[in-house]
Scaffold this motif. Sequence first.
Motif, PDB file in Angstrom:
ATOM      1  N   LYS A   1      -4.415 -10.514   6.838  1.00  0.00           N
ATOM      2  CA  LYS A   1      -5.393 -11.579   6.565  1.00  0.00           C
ATOM      3  C   LYS A   1      -6.540 -11.061   5.694  1.00  0.00           C
ATOM      4  O   LYS A   1      -6.908 -11.669   4.686  1.00  0.00           O
ATOM      5  CB  LYS A   1      -5.961 -12.128   7.886  1.00  0.00           C
TER       6      LYS A   1
ATOM      7  N   SER B   1      -1.671  -8.325  10.196  1.00  0.00           N
ATOM      8  CA  SER B   1      -0.728  -9.152   9.444  1.00  0.00           C
ATOM      9  C   SER B   1      -1.103  -9.258   7.965  1.00  0.00           C
ATOM     10  O   SER B   1      -0.286  -9.676   7.152  1.00  0.00           O
ATOM     11  CB  SER B   1      -0.650 -10.551  10.069  1.00  0.00           C
TER      12      SER B   1
ATOM     13  N   ILE C   1       2.598  -5.476   2.490  1.00  0.00           N
ATOM     14  CA  ILE C   1       1.834  -6.239   3.473  1.00  0.00           C
ATOM     15  C   ILE C   1       1.929  -7.732   3.143  1.00  0.00           C
ATOM     16  O   ILE C   1       2.237  -8.554   3.998  1.00  0.00           O
ATOM     17  CB  ILE C   1       0.366  -5.791   3.516  1.00  0.00           C
TER      18      ILE C   1
ATOM     19  N   PHE D   1       0.847  -1.201   0.000  1.00  0.00           N
ATOM     20  CA  PHE D   1       0.000   0.000   0.000  1.00  0.00           C
ATOM     21  C   PHE D   1       0.869   1.231   0.000  1.00  0.00           C
ATOM     22  O   PHE D   1       1.920   1.258   0.643  1.00  0.00           O
ATOM     23  CB  PHE D   1      -0.912   0.007   1.238  1.00  0.00           C
ATOM     24  N   ARG D   2       0.384   2.245  -0.708  1.00  0.00           N
ATOM     25  CA  ARG D   2       1.072   3.545  -0.647  1.00  0.00           C
ATOM     26  C   ARG D   2       0.741   4.170   0.699  1.00  0.00           C
ATOM     27  O   ARG D   2      -0.417   4.286   1.073  1.00  0.00           O
ATOM     28  CB  ARG D   2       0.535   4.492  -1.716  1.00  0.00           C
ATOM     29  N   VAL D   3       1.770   4.542   1.411  1.00  0.00           N
ATOM     30  CA  VAL D   3       1.555   5.273   2.655  1.00  0.00           C
ATOM     31  C   VAL D   3       2.448   6.498   2.593  1.00  0.00           C
ATOM     32  O   VAL D   3       3.674   6.381   2.594  1.00  0.00           O
ATOM     33  CB  VAL D   3       1.913   4.415   3.888  1.00  0.00           C
TER      34      VAL D   3
ATOM     35  N   GLY E   1      -1.503 -12.407  13.368  1.00  0.00           N
ATOM     36  CA  GLY E   1      -1.685 -11.250  14.241  1.00  0.00           C
ATOM     37  C   GLY E   1      -2.522 -10.177  13.583  1.00  0.00           C
ATOM     38  O   GLY E   1      -2.722 -10.182  12.368  1.00  0.00           O
ATOM     39  N   SER E   2      -2.983  -9.288  14.433  1.00  0.00           N
ATOM     40  CA  SER E   2      -3.764  -8.183  13.902  1.00  0.00           C
ATOM     41  C   SER E   2      -2.885  -7.304  13.018  1.00  0.00           C
ATOM     42  O   SER E   2      -1.761  -6.977  13.394  1.00  0.00           O
ATOM     43  CB  SER E   2      -4.338  -7.367  15.067  1.00  0.00           C
TER      44      SER E   2
HETATM   45  N1  LIG Z   1      -6.066   0.665   1.751  1.00  0.00           N
HETATM   46  C1  LIG Z   1      -5.011   0.594   2.584  1.00  0.00           C
HETATM   47  N2  LIG Z   1      -4.082   1.564   2.585  1.00  0.00           N
HETATM   48  C2  LIG Z   1      -2.999   1.504   3.397  1.00  0.00           C
HETATM   49  N3  LIG Z   1      -2.795   0.508   4.251  1.00  0.00           N
HETATM   50  C3  LIG Z   1      -3.674  -0.496   4.307  1.00  0.00           C
HETATM   51  C4  LIG Z   1      -4.829  -0.502   3.476  1.00  0.00           C
HETATM   52  N4  LIG Z   1      -5.539  -1.632   3.749  1.00  0.00           N
HETATM   53  C5  LIG Z   1      -4.862  -2.285   4.703  1.00  0.00           C
HETATM   54  N5  LIG Z   1      -3.754  -1.615   5.030  1.00  0.00           N
HETATM   55  C6  LIG Z   1      -2.761  -2.030   6.015  1.00  0.00           C
HETATM   56  O1  LIG Z   1      -2.451  -3.370   5.794  1.00  0.00           O
HETATM   57  C7  LIG Z   1      -2.230  -4.031   7.007  1.00  0.00           C
HETATM   58  C8  LIG Z   1      -3.045  -5.305   7.038  1.00  0.00           C
HETATM   59  O2  LIG Z   1      -4.411  -5.012   7.126  1.00  0.00           O
HETATM   60  P1  LIG Z   1      -5.491  -6.155   7.221  1.00  0.00           P
HETATM   61  O3  LIG Z   1      -6.816  -5.502   7.337  1.00  0.00           O
HETATM   62  O4  LIG Z   1      -5.295  -7.102   6.102  1.00  0.00           O
HETATM   63  O5  LIG Z   1      -5.111  -6.828   8.597  1.00  0.00           O
HETATM   64  P2  LIG Z   1      -5.756  -8.090   9.288  1.00  0.00           P
HETATM   65  O6  LIG Z   1      -4.749  -9.144   9.295  1.00  0.00           O
HETATM   66  O7  LIG Z   1      -7.056  -8.419   8.679  1.00  0.00           O
HETATM   67  O8  LIG Z   1      -5.966  -7.536  10.771  1.00  0.00           O
HETATM   68  P3  LIG Z   1      -7.157  -7.828  11.790  1.00  0.00           P
HETATM   69  O9  LIG Z   1      -6.930  -9.164  12.341  1.00  0.00           O
HETATM   70  O10 LIG Z   1      -7.004  -6.745  12.784  1.00  0.00           O
HETATM   71  O11 LIG Z   1      -8.443  -7.733  11.000  1.00  0.00           O
HETATM   72  C9  LIG Z   1      -2.563  -3.093   8.124  1.00  0.00           C
HETATM   73  O12 LIG Z   1      -1.414  -2.566   8.664  1.00  0.00           O
HETATM   74  C10 LIG Z   1      -3.306  -1.977   7.425  1.00  0.00           C
HETATM   75  O13 LIG Z   1      -3.033  -0.737   8.025  1.00  0.00           O
END
Ligand SMILES: Nc1ncnc2c1ncn2[C@@H]1O[C@H](COP(=O)(O)OP(=O)(O)OP(=O)(O)O)[C@@H](O)[C@H]1O
Lengths: 225, 390
Positions: free
Chosen positions: A44, A42, A20, A11-13, A39-40
């Motif tokens: 998923k 990560s 990711i 992702f662009r930040v 993990g949160s």
């Molecule tokens: N559109 C986006 N732009 C920038 N960063 C993003 C975007 N979507 C997700 N991320 C980043 O990608 C990472 C993974 O997000 P994701 O929602 O896949 O996590 P997750 O594993 O589902 O977490 P959780 O268990 O909390 O739901 C996070 O750090 C999030 O900030």
Amino acid sequence: MLELVDITRSFRVGPGTMPILRGVTLRLEAGQLVSIMGGSGSGKSTLMNIIGLLDKPTGGEYRIDGQDVLQAEARALSRLRNRLIGFVFQSFFLLPRLNAWRNVALPLQYRGLPEAEAKRRAIAMLGRVGLADRVEHMPAMLSGGQKQRVAIARALVGEPAVVLADEPTGALDPKVSQEIMALFLALKRELNVLILIITHDPGVAAQCERRLLLAEGTIAEQPPC
Amino acid sequence: MLSRVVVEAAANLVASRQRSALALLGILIGAAAVIAMLNIGAIARNETVRQFRQLGTDVLTLRVDAPSGLGSFRLADVEAVPQEIPAVLDIAPFVLGGATLLHEGMTGMGTQLGVTASFASVARLRLREGRFISAHDRFELYIVLGAGLAQQLSAPYAPVRVGSQLRQGRYVFTVIGILEPVLQSPMMPVDVDGTAFVSIANMRRLMPDPQLSMAVARIHPEADPGAVMAALQRSFAPKLRDATLSLQSAKQLLAGMQGQMQLFTLLLGTVGGIALVLGGVGVMNIMLVSVAERKREIGVRLAIGAAPGDIRLLFLAEAVILSLAGGALGVLLGLGGAYAFAGASGWQYIFSPSAAPLGAGVSVAVGIFFGFYPAVMAARLDPIEALRSE
Ligand SMILES: Nc1ncnc2c1ncn2[C@@H]1O[C@H](COP(=O)(O)OP(=O)(O)OP(=O)(O)O)[C@@H](O)[C@H]1O
Ligand SMILES: [Mg+2]
């Protein structure tokens, strides 16, 4: 059969990019119940969105039943989602103004099926998830577990290749979670469908025949329980 | 499928009925204004034509103004006009006065015209009974009554008819004719219905100094009223000395009135149009709110396999249903308003059959135009973001 080869997503930040998914390679077979833990943050849900054709990876290959699904344009993508994917969400996401069978019939409606046929199939699917006597209920009149059953019926009614469930038991108490897991197990056997469950709950993961762990942007297989 | 979309769109509108009602009200007012204005315009046009129907449009009126009030024609000068100017077919000069008439204890007040025999034909008066004043009996005490005045003078047990005796001042007149009722013409200085007609000779008996200051002329239907008026001015200029001749042509008056009416209709139609645009903006506003509120629903629909076009159609259907319902009610209200207006102004109501399709068409157009942007916004939502939104 789903095939992901070296899938990356960043992702662009601000000025830079943040990777990711760093290369996910996976083969998932029909008729399996598969869990993904991690993990949160990560990635998923990010992976789930790519598998569900809601998002495109930055790189890599993705085939469903041998068909390259990354080339599809918006209109074709909608059709692929409609035919191949079923979604189950943590907070159910039923449409509040439609009753149970109309919620379930929605994917068939977008497929262009005649209403009578869509209704027949929706009611049959509601029967399979144990809600034969709730077909006319509005979502507000259903319990959490019942709502999730309606959502599962909606995900399965179109006979998809894969059902993607992002924390399907996250909003339910342990007893009801257990019932939902039992339902998933029964349905994947009955319908020979691939069910992919994201969960934080090791107890849920333990009931799946394949357990995956997403960490550091890659997938690791975990031994069966 | 489309019927399903319409049902769902309608259900969504009903679910947020307060908001829908407000948006609907805007369209309703706009459509009602447009339809009422168009209908009233048609009624007014019809009314002007109706006002000129009796007298016709091939008519001129002449009036002499002296520096110190009303001027006077010489009878011979006026009666010579048709020979002098062939486009003038006939001309009838008249003296204007007031009359208080008595009949069997009833009193009638009205205008009185001292006329020649040609007045009836030039002014296209039709007699309900009897006959008009003629050249042969202009010294007899004969009188002809307009329908309204005859009615006013009739006692329940003694209606005024041909042969009735009326007292005016020192004289007793015999009714020799009663006219059919007529609409007041914008060309005539008097309401014929409330007028008593006598000969010019009798007018001299009734008034100390009667002025033959007006005339009605019938001109050739093909003649250019402007040219005839110029010829009349040339002909009268030497005969009138310091008095001036004012002329009015029915054709020009009608054209002027119609022009004014058109301007009026256009103006009010524009006001209605602006109201409709404001109504449309109201629809857009409410659709945007609806899209923002239902982001997650849109996300679910997209995930389930709805194409962006399906989402667009759903929201467009809502906007169109909203404006169509507002438009339909607006058409009814507008027609009702025009009907009430016609009733209040004593005009003849005419139904505009184009109102319903026009109102429906315009409001659907407004719905599509103003609903399009919110619908496209909805269809362009990213499903992931839409699902993530509360
Ligand atoms: N559109 C986006 N732009 C920038 N960063 C993003 C975007 N979507 C997700 N991320 C980043 O990608 C990472 C993974 O997000 P994701 O929602 O896949 O996590 P997750 O594993 O589902 O977490 P959780 O268990 O909390 O739901 C996070 O750090 C999030 O900030
Ligand atoms: Mg997540």
